[in-house]
Write a protein that holds these residues in place. Structure first.
Motif, mmCIF file in Angstrom:
data_model
loop_
_atom_site.group_PDB
_atom_site.id
_atom_site.type_symbol
_atom_site.label_atom_id
_atom_site.label_comp_id
_atom_site.label_asym_id
_atom_site.label_seq_id
_atom_site.Cartn_x
_atom_site.Cartn_y
_atom_site.Cartn_z
ATOM 1 N N VAL A 192 -0.905 -2.205 4.524
ATOM 2 C CA VAL A 192 -1.217 -3.296 4.976
ATOM 3 C C VAL A 192 0.203 -3.846 5.527
ATOM 4 O O VAL A 192 1.073 -3.985 4.580
ATOM 5 C CB VAL A 192 -1.998 -4.271 4.174
ATOM 6 N N ASP A 193 0.211 -4.178 6.704
ATOM 7 C CA ASP A 193 1.647 -4.507 7.252
ATOM 8 C C ASP A 193 1.605 -6.024 7.616
ATOM 9 O O ASP A 193 0.501 -6.405 8.247
ATOM 10 C CB ASP A 193 2.141 -3.682 8.671
ATOM 11 N N PRO A 194 2.670 -6.748 7.453
ATOM 12 C CA PRO A 194 2.739 -8.181 8.084
ATOM 13 C C PRO A 194 2.263 -8.339 9.438
ATOM 14 O O PRO A 194 2.917 -7.511 10.276
ATOM 15 C CB PRO A 194 3.980 -8.687 7.842
ATOM 16 N N GLY A 195 1.315 -9.088 9.889
ATOM 17 C CA GLY A 195 1.043 -9.080 11.281
ATOM 18 C C GLY A 195 0.275 -8.192 11.734
ATOM 19 O O GLY A 195 -0.112 -7.960 13.027
ATOM 20 N N GLY A 196 -0.104 -7.114 11.155
ATOM 21 C CA GLY A 196 -0.691 -5.792 11.408
ATOM 22 C C GLY A 196 -2.432 -5.924 11.486
ATOM 23 O O GLY A 196 -2.948 -6.904 11.164
ATOM 24 N N LEU A 197 -2.866 -4.872 12.136
ATOM 25 C CA LEU A 197 -4.323 -5.088 12.473
ATOM 26 C C LEU A 197 -5.227 -5.039 11.128
ATOM 27 O O LEU A 197 -6.045 -5.943 10.781
ATOM 28 C CB LEU A 197 -4.733 -3.532 12.932
ATOM 29 N N THR A 198 -4.577 -4.418 10.040
ATOM 30 C CA THR A 198 -5.547 -4.510 8.816
ATOM 31 C C THR A 198 -5.634 -5.699 8.263
ATOM 32 O O THR A 198 -6.521 -6.361 7.790
ATOM 33 C CB THR A 198 -4.941 -3.537 7.683
ATOM 34 N N LEU A 199 -4.226 -6.416 8.142
ATOM 35 C CA LEU A 199 -4.300 -7.732 7.757
ATOM 36 C C LEU A 199 -5.037 -8.750 8.491
ATOM 37 O O LEU A 199 -5.706 -9.626 8.092
ATOM 38 C CB LEU A 199 -2.734 -8.333 7.594
ATOM 39 N N ARG A 200 -5.096 -8.720 9.732
ATOM 40 C CA ARG A 200 -5.858 -9.382 10.773
ATOM 41 C C ARG A 200 -7.525 -9.343 10.430
ATOM 42 O O ARG A 200 -7.962 -10.342 10.566
ATOM 43 C CB ARG A 200 -5.580 -9.079 12.220
ATOM 44 N N LYS A 201 -7.660 -8.025 10.266
ATOM 45 C CA LYS A 201 -9.260 -7.594 9.886
ATOM 46 C C LYS A 201 -9.869 -8.275 8.578
ATOM 47 O O LYS A 201 -10.836 -8.812 8.417
ATOM 48 C CB LYS A 201 -9.548 -6.261 9.847
ATOM 49 N N LEU A 202 -8.803 -8.185 7.627
ATOM 50 C CA LEU A 202 -9.098 -8.878 6.164
ATOM 51 C C LEU A 202 -9.164 -10.495 6.523
ATOM 52 O O LEU A 202 -10.193 -11.067 5.940
ATOM 53 C CB LEU A 202 -8.039 -8.435 5.441
ATOM 54 N N ASN A 203 -8.297 -11.022 7.087
ATOM 55 C CA ASN A 203 -8.372 -12.456 7.398
ATOM 56 C C ASN A 203 -9.658 -12.906 8.171
ATOM 57 O O ASN A 203 -10.125 -13.961 7.992
ATOM 58 C CB ASN A 203 -7.192 -13.055 8.038
ATOM 59 N N GLU A 204 -9.904 -12.208 9.007
ATOM 60 C CA GLU A 204 -11.212 -12.361 10.072
ATOM 61 C C GLU A 204 -12.297 -12.322 8.903
ATOM 62 O O GLU A 204 -13.437 -13.011 9.061
ATOM 63 C CB GLU A 204 -11.310 -11.463 11.066
ATOM 64 N N ALA A 205 -12.535 -11.254 8.299
ATOM 65 C CA ALA A 205 -13.675 -11.017 7.322
ATOM 66 C C ALA A 205 -13.719 -12.392 6.463
ATOM 67 O O ALA A 205 -14.891 -12.768 6.309
ATOM 68 C CB ALA A 205 -13.654 -9.637 6.667
ATOM 69 N N VAL A 206 -12.635 -12.628 5.877
ATOM 70 C CA VAL A 206 -12.780 -13.731 4.868
ATOM 71 C C VAL A 206 -13.036 -15.075 5.668
ATOM 72 O O VAL A 206 -14.021 -15.922 5.134
ATOM 73 C CB VAL A 206 -11.411 -13.748 4.160
ATOM 74 N N GLY B 198 0.711 -1.112 -0.016
ATOM 75 C CA GLY B 198 0.058 0.060 -0.018
ATOM 76 C C GLY B 198 0.757 1.307 0.050
ATOM 77 O O GLY B 198 2.033 1.303 -0.365
ATOM 78 N N THR B 199 0.276 2.345 0.416
ATOM 79 C CA THR B 199 0.983 3.553 0.496
ATOM 80 C C THR B 199 2.240 3.659 1.281
ATOM 81 O O THR B 199 2.223 3.431 2.488
ATOM 82 C CB THR B 199 -0.177 4.749 0.910
ATOM 83 N N GLY B 200 3.386 4.006 0.629
ATOM 84 C CA GLY B 200 4.693 3.819 1.380
ATOM 85 C C GLY B 200 5.444 2.509 1.471
ATOM 86 O O GLY B 200 6.358 2.340 2.292
ATOM 87 N N GLY B 201 4.431 1.307 1.329
ATOM 88 C CA GLY B 201 5.009 -0.167 1.468
ATOM 89 C C GLY B 201 5.873 -0.432 0.296
ATOM 90 O O GLY B 201 6.421 0.219 -0.392
ATOM 91 N N ASP C 278 3.057 -10.163 -2.506
ATOM 92 C CA ASP C 278 2.174 -9.591 -1.321
ATOM 93 C C ASP C 278 0.933 -8.697 -1.969
ATOM 94 O O ASP C 278 -0.077 -8.948 -1.137
ATOM 95 C CB ASP C 278 3.092 -8.840 -0.335
ATOM 96 N N VAL C 279 1.184 -8.087 -2.880
ATOM 97 C CA VAL C 279 0.134 -7.291 -3.624
ATOM 98 C C VAL C 279 -1.103 -8.161 -3.847
ATOM 99 O O VAL C 279 -2.249 -7.637 -3.506
ATOM 100 C CB VAL C 279 0.630 -6.244 -4.482
ATOM 101 N N ARG C 280 -0.530 -8.983 -4.540
ATOM 102 C CA ARG C 280 -1.962 -10.079 -5.134
ATOM 103 C C ARG C 280 -2.534 -10.642 -3.863
ATOM 104 O O ARG C 280 -3.974 -10.629 -3.961
ATOM 105 C CB ARG C 280 -1.254 -11.235 -5.870
#
Length: 245
Positions: free
Chosen positions: A65-79, A11-14, A20-22
């Motif tokens: 989205v950072d490895p182990g970060g909140l956004t990744l966790r939220k995405l995984n939980e939603a899926v 993402g921005t600045g990543g 990883d993007v895919r």
């Protein structure tokens, strides 16, 4: 089903490694109905989709989205919870995309050279002007339309023949992005920029309208807010950036 993982930030600045993007694009499609192309290109649409998703759980979305970060966790939980928005179909990765190292085209595929055509000129090196068939079709169709009006537009960087990273761009890795030069009032092929006396808003508006008439075009980035249908983006006063499906 195990959670999706990424090795570096997206993402921005990543770091925006294509694999990883895919992963993130696929998660956003499944969790939020983002309808992104799963192509490994972290462009403005992907960055905006991340930020939009973050607005659901934080007041300070950063578009990353950072490895182990909140956004990744939220995405995984939603899926995992099957919370894909109603009416938003899941998008599978583009055909061959998982086998494409560096975000380039699918294994064994070569992008095609733009070459010469009516209504446009090139201002980038030939080795940086390879594109997918949809992109080349758009560029040529727009050129044909502008030629009827006695105009030419400039085509800059597309991609390398085998795709992959192309400095200094974050995108342009898969043959679906192009940089275009605004049209000058004097017909010269020299660069111009919004606010420069040589810049022709009327002619550049015709260029944008020709692009908008192409169904394959998904976004046009350019900072002239007097032209309808463009999206502003930093450092896009002197060129347009387009993306196709």
């Amino acid at each position: 089903m195990s959670d999706a993982r990424i090795g570096s930030s997206v993402g921005t600045g990543g770091t925006n490694e294509a694999g990883d993007v895919r992963v993130v694009q696929d998660l956003l499609n499944r969790a939020a109905g983002a309808r992104l192309d799963v192509d490994g290109d972290c462009g403005p649409l992907t960055e905006q989709a991340i930020a939009d998703y973050q607005k659901g759980f934080t007041r300070r979305p950063d578009g990353r989205v950072d490895p182990g970060g909140l956004t990744l966790r939220k995405l995984n939980e939603a899926v995992a919870g099957g919370r894909t928005p109603q009416g938003a179909p899941e998008r599978a990765p583009a055909e061959g995309a998982p086998a494409a190292p560096g975000g380039g085209p699918s294994s064994g595929t070569r992008l095609q050279a733009l070459g010469r055509g009516s209504g446009f000129y090139s201002y980038a090196k030939p080795e940086r002007q390879f594109g997918s068939d949809p992109l080349l079709d758009v560029l040529r169709a727009v050129g044909t339309r502008l030629a009827r009006a006695g105009l030419e537009y400039g085509v800059g960087d597309l991609s390398f023949e085998q795709g992959g990273a192309i400095s200094p761009h974050k995108t342009h890795t898969s043959g679906r992005h192009a940089d275009l030069r605004p049209i000058r009032s004097d017909g010269s092929h020299d660069p111009t920029s919004i606010g420069d006396p040589s810049y022709s808003r009327d002619s550049t508006r015709l260029l944008v309208e020709a692009l908008q008439a192409q169904p394959a075009v998904t976004q046009i980035l350019f900072n002239d807010t007097d032209i309808a249908g463009v999206r502003t983006w930093p450092a896009h006063d002197n060129h347009l950036h387009i993306q196709v499906r």
